[in-house]
Design a protein around this motif. Structure first.
Motif, mmCIF file in Angstrom:
data_model
loop_
_atom_site.group_PDB
_atom_site.id
_atom_site.type_symbol
_atom_site.label_atom_id
_atom_site.label_comp_id
_atom_site.label_asym_id
_atom_site.label_seq_id
_atom_site.Cartn_x
_atom_site.Cartn_y
_atom_site.Cartn_z
ATOM 1 N N ILE A 182 44.756 -3.485 102.566
ATOM 2 C CA ILE A 182 43.672 -4.413 102.844
ATOM 3 C C ILE A 182 43.353 -5.272 101.619
ATOM 4 C CG2 ILE A 182 41.278 -4.600 103.578
ATOM 5 C CD1 ILE A 182 43.208 -3.554 105.737
ATOM 6 N N GLN A 183 43.269 -6.590 101.868
ATOM 7 C CA GLN A 183 42.967 -7.540 100.811
ATOM 8 C C GLN A 183 41.467 -7.785 100.723
ATOM 9 O OE1 GLN A 183 43.525 -8.741 98.081
ATOM 10 N NE2 GLN A 183 44.766 -10.600 98.215
ATOM 11 N N THR A 184 40.995 -8.128 99.537
ATOM 12 C CA THR A 184 39.601 -8.512 99.379
ATOM 13 C C THR A 184 39.327 -9.769 100.205
ATOM 14 O OG1 THR A 184 40.150 -9.825 97.421
ATOM 15 C CG2 THR A 184 39.441 -7.549 97.052
ATOM 16 N N GLY A 185 38.103 -9.903 100.698
ATOM 17 C CA GLY A 185 37.737 -11.067 101.487
ATOM 18 C C GLY A 185 37.901 -10.883 102.979
ATOM 19 N N ILE A 186 38.504 -9.760 103.421
ATOM 20 C CA ILE A 186 38.691 -9.524 104.846
ATOM 21 C C ILE A 186 37.350 -9.304 105.543
ATOM 22 C CG2 ILE A 186 38.999 -7.037 104.587
ATOM 23 C CD1 ILE A 186 41.043 -7.123 106.851
ATOM 24 N N ASN A 187 36.349 -8.867 104.795
ATOM 25 C CA ASN A 187 35.028 -8.592 105.353
ATOM 26 C C ASN A 187 33.993 -8.645 104.235
ATOM 27 O OD1 ASN A 187 35.240 -6.028 104.003
ATOM 28 N ND2 ASN A 187 36.400 -5.256 105.748
ATOM 29 N N ASP A 188 32.793 -8.277 104.540
ATOM 30 C CA ASP A 188 31.727 -8.185 103.538
ATOM 31 C C ASP A 188 31.304 -6.726 103.425
ATOM 32 O OD1 ASP A 188 31.464 -10.981 102.962
ATOM 33 O OD2 ASP A 188 30.470 -11.218 104.895
ATOM 34 N N PRO A 189 31.824 -5.994 102.438
ATOM 35 C CA PRO A 189 31.465 -4.574 102.309
ATOM 36 C C PRO A 189 29.957 -4.387 102.218
ATOM 37 C CG PRO A 189 33.297 -5.103 100.870
ATOM 38 C CD PRO A 189 32.781 -6.415 101.409
ATOM 39 N N ARG A 190 29.464 -3.446 102.979
ATOM 40 C CA ARG A 190 28.019 -3.185 103.022
ATOM 41 C C ARG A 190 27.571 -2.401 101.802
ATOM 42 N NH1 ARG A 190 28.134 -0.169 108.515
ATOM 43 N NH2 ARG A 190 29.895 -1.595 108.683
ATOM 44 N N TYR A 191 26.288 -2.548 101.510
ATOM 45 C CA TYR A 191 25.677 -1.702 100.498
ATOM 46 C C TYR A 191 25.290 -0.370 101.148
ATOM 47 C CZ TYR A 191 25.329 -5.766 97.422
ATOM 48 O OH TYR A 191 25.621 -6.845 96.638
ATOM 49 N N ALA A 192 25.383 0.678 100.375
ATOM 50 C CA ALA A 192 24.972 1.983 100.892
ATOM 51 C C ALA A 192 23.453 2.021 101.000
ATOM 52 C CB ALA A 192 25.468 3.088 99.978
ATOM 53 N N SER A 193 22.947 2.315 102.192
ATOM 54 C CA SER A 193 21.505 2.416 102.389
ATOM 55 C C SER A 193 20.998 3.726 101.795
ATOM 56 C CB SER A 193 21.170 2.366 103.884
ATOM 57 O OG SER A 193 21.700 3.508 104.544
ATOM 58 N N LEU A 194 19.697 3.796 101.598
ATOM 59 C CA LEU A 194 19.103 5.031 101.088
ATOM 60 C C LEU A 194 19.380 6.180 102.045
ATOM 61 C CD1 LEU A 194 17.397 6.452 98.971
ATOM 62 C CD2 LEU A 194 15.342 5.727 100.223
ATOM 63 N N ARG A 195 19.292 5.892 103.346
ATOM 64 C CA ARG A 195 19.587 6.920 104.342
ATOM 65 C C ARG A 195 21.053 7.351 104.252
ATOM 66 N NH1 ARG A 195 19.691 6.052 110.907
ATOM 67 N NH2 ARG A 195 20.068 8.240 111.474
ATOM 68 N N GLY A 196 21.936 6.365 104.090
ATOM 69 C CA GLY A 196 23.354 6.684 103.987
ATOM 70 C C GLY A 196 23.660 7.536 102.772
#
Length: 263
Positions: A182-196
């Motif tokens: 997987i190449q960078t830019g394929i999506n927008d990686p999410r930030y880890a939530s406090l719950r996560g």
């Protein structure tokens, strides 16, 4: 469906640092999840969210000190993690793509995934070869440098866009099971939530030795050896113009004329 994502902890180095033997002094280093792997994790989690009955498992080669970094992937939606390490891997030093792929293939053989996602490369070694080497060892179809992915589970096909040399893109269908880098830019990686982050602490992080995955020390003989570490000298030349726009424009024009840029 099971998706296996290979992840790695890499070192982010400060702009100013000191070298201590064959390593950079720990004061100037921060551990983080490899950037390319973050995009692979996000791709897997998005597939999980779009389909029923999908499990996302991460696999890592590294010591216990990497656990906190590995849990970043768990906090972002992976279901469980596997980490492989023992004295033989520690003694092997710098692992080449062949050796890493051999270990990861043994993990994959135990997990029997339908899809394997890896980052295109790692920010430290930058070999860019582990993913395709892993595909060869697993005898799976593969697609490298994937920057768009559409998965059809019913047909068992991954439609991918691959980034080729010169900005050219290839659109192709790959039958699964398969390995995709997987190449960078394929999506927008999410930030880890406090719950996560809280949930990640209770998710399974299994620790395997080589013996646990059917390997022995004789199979871990990396041909690579780190012999030195140094900061290369910076070479460059810059001309700084000071003064009013009229003055600097005249000076720039004269310089360009000297270089043969203008007539």
């Amino acid at each position: 469906m099971k998706i296996l994502v290979t992840v790695k902890e890499v070192a982010a180095v400060d702009d100013e640092f000191e070298i201590d033997g064959l390593a950079i002094d720990d004061r100037y280093v921060t551990a983080d999840l490899n950037e390319w792997d973050e995009y692979a994790v996000e791709a897997a989690v998005q597939i999980k969210e779009a389909h029923d009955d999908v499990e996302v498992v991460t696999a890592t080669i590294g010591p216990s000190e990497t656990d906190e970094t590995i849990r970043q992937a768990l906090a972002k939606g992976a279901d469980r993690a596997i980490r492989v390490w023992d004295d033989a891997l520690d003694d092997a030093g710098l692992l080449d793509p062949e050796t890493k792929a051999h270990v990861l293939a043994a993990v994959a053989a135990e997990e029997d995934p339908d899809l394997v996602l890896t980052g295109v490369q790692s920010a430290d070694d930058g070999f860019g070869a582990t993913g395709v080497t892993l595909a060869d060892k697993l005898d799976m179809e593969w697609g490298a440098v994937v920057n768009d992915l559409d998965l059809d589970l019913e047909a068992g096909v991954a439609s991918v866009h691959r980034e080729l040399e010169g900005g050219v893109e290839e659109l192709t269908d790959i039958e699964i099971p398969a390995v995709l880098t997987i190449q960078t830019g394929i999506n927008d990686p999410r930030y880890a939530s406090l719950r996560g982050i809280r949930q990640a602490q209770s998710k399974e992080l299994a620790e395997y030795s080589l013996a646990d995955i059917g390997l022995d020390a004789a199979e871990i003989e990396s041909p690579l050896e780190q012999t030195s570490l140094y900061e290369p000298e910076t070479e460059g030349e810059a001309t700084v113009f000071e003064g009013s726009p009229e003055e600097t424009a005249t000076e720039l024009a004269e310089l360009l004329a000297e270089k043969g840029v203008t007539s």
